[in-house]
Design an enzyme around this catalytic site. Structure first.
Site, PDB file in Angstrom:
ATOM      1  N   GLU A 136      -9.859  40.449  -6.304  1.00 45.41           N
ATOM      2  CA  GLU A 136     -10.176  39.041  -6.583  1.00 45.41           C
ATOM      3  C   GLU A 136      -9.802  38.113  -5.442  1.00 45.41           C
ATOM      4  O   GLU A 136     -10.259  36.978  -5.390  1.00 45.41           O
ATOM      5  CB  GLU A 136      -9.474  38.592  -7.881  1.00 45.41           C
ATOM      6  CG  GLU A 136      -7.948  38.539  -7.853  1.00 45.41           C
ATOM      7  CD  GLU A 136      -7.265  39.881  -8.125  1.00 45.41           C
ATOM      8  OE1 GLU A 136      -7.925  40.928  -7.971  1.00 45.41           O
ATOM      9  OE2 GLU A 136      -6.060  39.885  -8.475  1.00 45.41           O
ATOM     10  N   CYS A 141      -3.949  46.723  -9.786  1.00 44.00           N
ATOM     11  CA  CYS A 141      -2.530  46.647  -9.408  1.00 44.00           C
ATOM     12  C   CYS A 141      -1.611  47.104 -10.548  1.00 44.00           C
ATOM     13  O   CYS A 141      -1.621  48.270 -10.893  1.00 44.00           O
ATOM     14  CB  CYS A 141      -2.201  45.235  -8.914  1.00 44.00           C
ATOM     15  SG  CYS A 141      -0.620  45.179  -8.039  1.00 44.00           S
ATOM     16  N   HIS A 200      -6.053  44.183  -4.835  1.00 45.45           N
ATOM     17  CA  HIS A 200      -6.584  43.032  -5.582  1.00 45.45           C
ATOM     18  C   HIS A 200      -7.998  42.686  -5.103  1.00 45.45           C
ATOM     19  O   HIS A 200      -8.148  42.096  -4.041  1.00 45.45           O
ATOM     20  CB  HIS A 200      -5.679  41.815  -5.372  1.00 45.45           C
ATOM     21  CG  HIS A 200      -4.364  41.944  -6.066  1.00 45.45           C
ATOM     22  ND1 HIS A 200      -4.171  41.542  -7.365  1.00 45.45           N
ATOM     23  CD2 HIS A 200      -3.180  42.453  -5.649  1.00 45.45           C
ATOM     24  CE1 HIS A 200      -2.924  41.785  -7.726  1.00 45.45           C
ATOM     25  NE2 HIS A 200      -2.301  42.347  -6.702  1.00 45.45           N
TER      26      HIS A 200
END
Ligand code: XMP
Length: 511
Positions: free
Chosen positions: A170, A80, A168
């Site tokens: 994660e 990002c 993202h």
């Protein structure tokens, strides 16, 4: 033994800790550092991840560290803001996006032959959160993936192990995020997966033995997961030289002091239970202001603990159950100089036990890892799965002033609620639960008699860290049965309500 490890440079994203946890779920050790404090010992890291950030690369507050010691020298995954900054740093162009992308998106194009995308296919869902976009890739940049709206959703730099993604990996909603981190860390950066609960226990016990030798260590047990796991590690390392103190402040759950003390003794711990209930409750008599109650409890705890610590001859160390989220240096949202480390122990003007040297065996672990480490030492799953419980205990769940009778009533109510959660198999689905005794009486009718008695509120929340929380949608039948049982069994209570407030704006505790 030196583990392989991953450096995560934090640009202030709310997801940075999540990146560290996802990496560790791959059995790879990771550490978080602020973007402007790149560690000197870069050679000890096997890969670097650049986090997201709430600021824009183009803003005045932009966070622009020098990456020249990292780029091209270490495998990099830039996420990002990290991806945008990497592009910007390397001569690419970042501009405001025509279409902001927040939330769900799909990878409409993927360069599937890349190792980076092994087992990931076109259409994969990713989670986006950005308003800038990478307009032009830097020199050597190779496009790896696009979404409908964002052309440069992923790129690499040729002849380097440098990868950048606009989304993202994660977060849970990036469905192949785990696979992508796996591909980057294991296939590309070739990091060893050598971080396991068992290896942590072995190494920590060896380190503690070397550090503590024959010294005596004192530790305050709370009945919670962190202090219990810390105690077990120390117990393995130094046995009887660990002196545990478990204080009953009179504000624990029903029978908790006896039950937990018994459990600790069963684990072989050298533990002294100190029943200081009267001291706490006397000091609290007539006090109703929440912060004052907290202060009194904190002060009396220190007095009691200090007395006990003094009764141990030649103690040199104070052990604490501090965990990693408590010590990560945080980056402020604007990247300003407010970054601080929370301090647990200061110097000067403190009780004697706080002047001891401090040992914190869990300080590199996240909460879920503490549980895994405890499980790998065969600790009781009920102890490891216990809900968090505040230090001031029931004092901050009895609104207003506190009496022994109110504590007794709340202990009874709480015990019924918690036991029912367990017997309905709901306990493990709830992050924290408890009952509040409200400072109101209301009218009821029991038999043919008018009653004018106390009201209790039940609260059950789901959360990951207590910072935000939502109320749990407990089954009506459960609430019905629990309410009935409380009103019928606990003398002094004639009304039960269920708290349906989220945090924010409400807090979890009522005080
Ligand atoms: P709040 O009420 O702030 O609670 O939403 C968030 C989490 O913190 C716990 N809590 C405390 N824990 N001492 C503690 O050790 C305190 O004074 C305290 N106040 C709140 C609360 O139980 C929840 O898990």
């Amino acid at each position: 033994m030196q583990h392989n490890k991953v450096l995560i440079l934090d640009f202030g994203s709310q997801y940075t800790q999540l990146i560290a946890r996802r990496v560790r779920e791959l059995n790879i050790y990771s550490e978080i550092y602020p973007y402007n404090k790149i560690p000197d010992q870069l050679e000890s890291y096997n890969a670097v991840i650049l986090s997201g950030s709430p600021v824009s690369v183009r803003s005045d507050e932009a966070l622009h560290p020098d990456l020249s010691n990292i780029r091209g020298k270490k495998p990099i995954l830039a996420v990002c803001y990290g991806a945008q900054y990497l592009a910007h740093f390397s001569g690419g162009e970042v501009s405001e996006s025509n279409t902001r992308e927040y939330g769900r998106a799909n990878l409409a194009y993927i360069k599937e032959e890349e190792d980076f995308f092994e087992n990931i296919h076109k259409g994969s869902q990713v989670w986006m959160s950005h308003s800038d976009t990478i307009k032009q890739l830097p020199e050597g940049g190779v496009l790896l993936a696009s979404t409908e709206d964002v052309e440069n959703a992923a790129f690499k730099i040729e002849n380097e192990q440098t990868y950048a993604i606009q989304f993202h990996p994660e977060v849970y909603h990036s469905t192949d995020g785990h696979q992508l981190l796996h591909n980057f860390l294991i296939k590309i950066a070739r990091v060893n997966q050598d971080w396991t609960p068992q290896s942590f226990v072995e190494e920590t016990v060896d380190d503690l033995k070397a550090k503590l030798g024959n010294d005596k260590v004192v530790l305050g047990l709370s009945g919670g997961v962190d202090s219990s796991v810390a105690a077990m590690l120390l117990h393995k390392a130094i046995g009887k030289n660990l002196y545990c103190i478990f204080v009953n402040n009179g504000l624990l759950r029903k029978n908790e002091f006896e039950d937990v003390l018994h459990q600790y003794e069963g684990m072989g711990l050298n533990v002294k239970g100190v029943d200081a209930s009267a001291r706490f409750l006397d000091a609290l008599a007539g006090k109703s202001e929440p912060e004052e109650k907290r202060k009194i409890i904190g002060r009396v705890f220190i007095e009691v603990f200090d007395d006990e610590a003094h009764s141990i001859q030649d103690v040199k160390w104070l052990a604490q159950g501090t965990i990693y989220p408590d010590v990560i240096e945080s980056v402020s949202a604007t990247g300003g100089p407010s970054a601080t480390i929370k301090s647990h122990h200061n110097v000067g003007g403190l009780p004697d036990f706080m002047k001891l040297k401090v040992v914190e065996p869990l300080k590199s672990l996240f909460k879920d890892e503490v549980r895994r480490v405890g499980a790998s030492m065969n600790m009781d799953s009920q102890l490891l799965g216990r809900h968090p419980f505040p230090g001031p205990g029931l004092a901050i769940r009895i609104l207003g002033d506190l009496t022994r009778e109110k504590v007794r009533i709340l202990q009874e109510v709480d015990a019924i609620f918690i036991n029912n959660l367990k017997s309905w198999n709901l306990y493990d689905k709830v992050w924290q639960a408890g009952a509040m005794l409200l400072p109101v009486n209301s009218v009821g009718v029991m038999g043919d008699e008018r009653t004018y008695e106390k009201c209790v509120a039940l609260r059950a929340v789901e959360s990951t860290d207590g910072m935000t929380a939502d109320w749990v949608n407990l089954p009506y039948e459960f609430l019905q049965k629990t309410s009935n049982e409380i009103i019928n069994r606990v003398k002094g209570v004639n009304r039960v309500v269920y708290d349906i407030s989220s945090k924010p704006p409400a807090t979890i505790e009522w005080e």
